[in-house]
Design an enzyme around this catalytic site. Structure first.
Site, PDB file in Angstrom:
ATOM      1  N   ASP A   1      -4.655   5.376   5.889  1.00  0.00           N
ATOM      2  CA  ASP A   1      -5.185   6.658   6.347  1.00  0.00           C
ATOM      3  C   ASP A   1      -6.292   6.363   7.371  1.00  0.00           C
ATOM      4  OD1 ASP A   1      -6.109   9.335   6.306  1.00  0.00           O
ATOM      5  OD2 ASP A   1      -5.481   9.559   4.242  1.00  0.00           O
TER       6      ASP A   1
ATOM      7  N   ASP B   1      -1.890  11.097  -4.677  1.00  0.00           N
ATOM      8  CA  ASP B   1      -2.392  12.069  -5.649  1.00  0.00           C
ATOM      9  C   ASP B   1      -3.306  13.125  -5.050  1.00  0.00           C
ATOM     10  OD1 ASP B   1      -4.578  10.112  -5.243  1.00  0.00           O
ATOM     11  OD2 ASP B   1      -5.560  11.207  -6.868  1.00  0.00           O
TER      12      ASP B   1
ATOM     13  N   GLU C   1       0.838  -1.202   0.000  1.00  0.00           N
ATOM     14  CA  GLU C   1       0.000   0.000   0.000  1.00  0.00           C
ATOM     15  C   GLU C   1       0.872   1.251   0.000  1.00  0.00           C
ATOM     16  OE1 GLU C   1      -2.687   1.265  -0.452  1.00  0.00           O
ATOM     17  OE2 GLU C   1      -4.390   0.126   0.287  1.00  0.00           O
ATOM     18  N   ASP C   2       0.318   2.333  -0.510  1.00  0.00           N
ATOM     19  CA  ASP C   2       1.038   3.608  -0.391  1.00  0.00           C
ATOM     20  C   ASP C   2       0.755   4.265   0.953  1.00  0.00           C
ATOM     21  OD1 ASP C   2      -1.551   3.821  -1.363  1.00  0.00           O
ATOM     22  OD2 ASP C   2      -1.184   5.686  -2.425  1.00  0.00           O
TER      23      ASP C   2
HETATM   24  C1  PRP Z   1      -5.785   5.379  -1.367  1.00  0.00           C
HETATM   25  C2  PRP Z   1      -4.571   4.585  -0.940  1.00  0.00           C
HETATM   26  C3  PRP Z   1      -5.127   3.551  -0.013  1.00  0.00           C
HETATM   27  C4  PRP Z   1      -6.340   4.233   0.589  1.00  0.00           C
HETATM   28  C5  PRP Z   1      -6.022   4.666   1.976  1.00  0.00           C
HETATM   29  O1  PRP Z   1      -6.366   4.748  -2.456  1.00  0.00           O
HETATM   30  O2  PRP Z   1      -3.925   4.003  -2.036  1.00  0.00           O
HETATM   31  O3  PRP Z   1      -5.523   2.391  -0.704  1.00  0.00           O
HETATM   32  O4  PRP Z   1      -6.649   5.370  -0.230  1.00  0.00           O
HETATM   33  O5  PRP Z   1      -7.098   5.339   2.551  1.00  0.00           O
HETATM   34  P1  PRP Z   1      -7.957   4.765   3.750  1.00  0.00           P
HETATM   35  O6  PRP Z   1      -7.003   4.229   4.782  1.00  0.00           O
HETATM   36  O7  PRP Z   1      -8.678   5.993   4.237  1.00  0.00           O
HETATM   37  O8  PRP Z   1      -8.882   3.736   3.227  1.00  0.00           O
HETATM   38  P2  PRP Z   1      -7.414   5.429  -3.459  1.00  0.00           P
HETATM   39  O9  PRP Z   1      -8.719   4.706  -3.307  1.00  0.00           O
HETATM   40  O10 PRP Z   1      -7.419   6.917  -3.283  1.00  0.00           O
HETATM   41  O11 PRP Z   1      -6.840   5.009  -4.877  1.00  0.00           O
HETATM   42  P3  PRP Z   1      -5.458   5.365  -5.599  1.00  0.00           P
HETATM   43  O12 PRP Z   1      -4.404   4.473  -4.969  1.00  0.00           O
HETATM   44  O13 PRP Z   1      -5.710   5.015  -7.028  1.00  0.00           O
HETATM   45  O14 PRP Z   1      -5.157   6.824  -5.393  1.00  0.00           O
END
Ligand code: PRP
Length: 183
Positions: free
Chosen positions: A107, A163, A103-104
């Site tokens: 949150d 992003d 994961e990146d």
């Molecule tokens: C982002 C990120 C995680 C998630 C974290 O994905 O890559 O998967 O949000 O947030 P959370 O802990 O509040 O669930 P996103 O759905 O924005 O897709 P992306 O990776 O394409 O930007």
């Protein structure tokens, strides 16, 4: 990257710090998985985790296999953890395999929690998560990555996969966007 840098308030983690953190996580994974019978499966969550996946895998000195998933999390008023919509699923059969979600960012934790539950339901041998960024102050559901690159304050981050309106993923560092860009 001087052009895009104009939109950045401050850099929180520069490229060298991200590479060092990726190497550290890679060595931890190596140690934990070196005696497993089958290679672990690194599952990169698109799109944000792509740069971290690319950096991380270069430093893992045991056999691994790679796959990709694209998911988005949904949460209604009554559900705290929510569910995920799978936009793209892994291509391989992961039953009985040791899965490492890449994961990146963790949150609120909604995405990771729901993704772990989804993968466990497929009878994997084990599932862990390596996240480049952990933002513990933003957590809404209880979940924790097993391997963490850097811990961030509760700020809106962009760069190295993260992003704002699909942009800034290509920055080689992680920074905070200037308020005037999104307000
Ligand atoms: C982002 C990120 C995680 C998630 C974290 O994905 O890559 O998967 O949000 O947030 P959370 O802990 O509040 O669930 P996103 O759905 O924005 O897709 P992306 O990776 O394409 O930007």
């Amino acid at each position: 990257m001087e052009n895009l840098k104009k939109d950045i308030e401050k850099i929180l983690f520069d490229h060298n710090e991200i590479v060092a953190a990726s190497k550290r996580v890679a060595k931890q994974i190596e140690e934990d998985y070196k005696d497993k019978e089958k290679e672990p499966v690194l599952v990169c969550t698109l799109k944000g985790a792509l740069p971290f996946m690319a950096e991380l895998m270069k430093h893992i000195d045991i056999h691994v296999v790679t796959d990709f998933m694209d998911v988005s999390s949904y949460h209604g008023g009554t559900s705290s953890s929510g569910t995920i919509k799978i936009k793209k699923d892994v291509g391989m059969d992961i039953e009985g395999r040791d899965v490492i979600i890449v994961e990146d960012i963790v949150d609120t934790g909604r995405t990771l929690k729901a993704l772990i539950e989804t993968l466990k339901a497929r009878n994997v041998a084990s599932v862990t998560c390596a996240s480049l960024v952990d933002k513990p102050e933003a957590r809404i559901v209880e979940v924790q990555a097993d391997y963490i690159g850097v811990e961030s304050p509760n700020e809106f981050l962009v760069g190295f996969g993260l992003d704002y309106e699909e942009k800034y993923r290509n920055l080689p560092y992680i920074g905070v966007l200037k308020k005037e860009i999104y307000s």
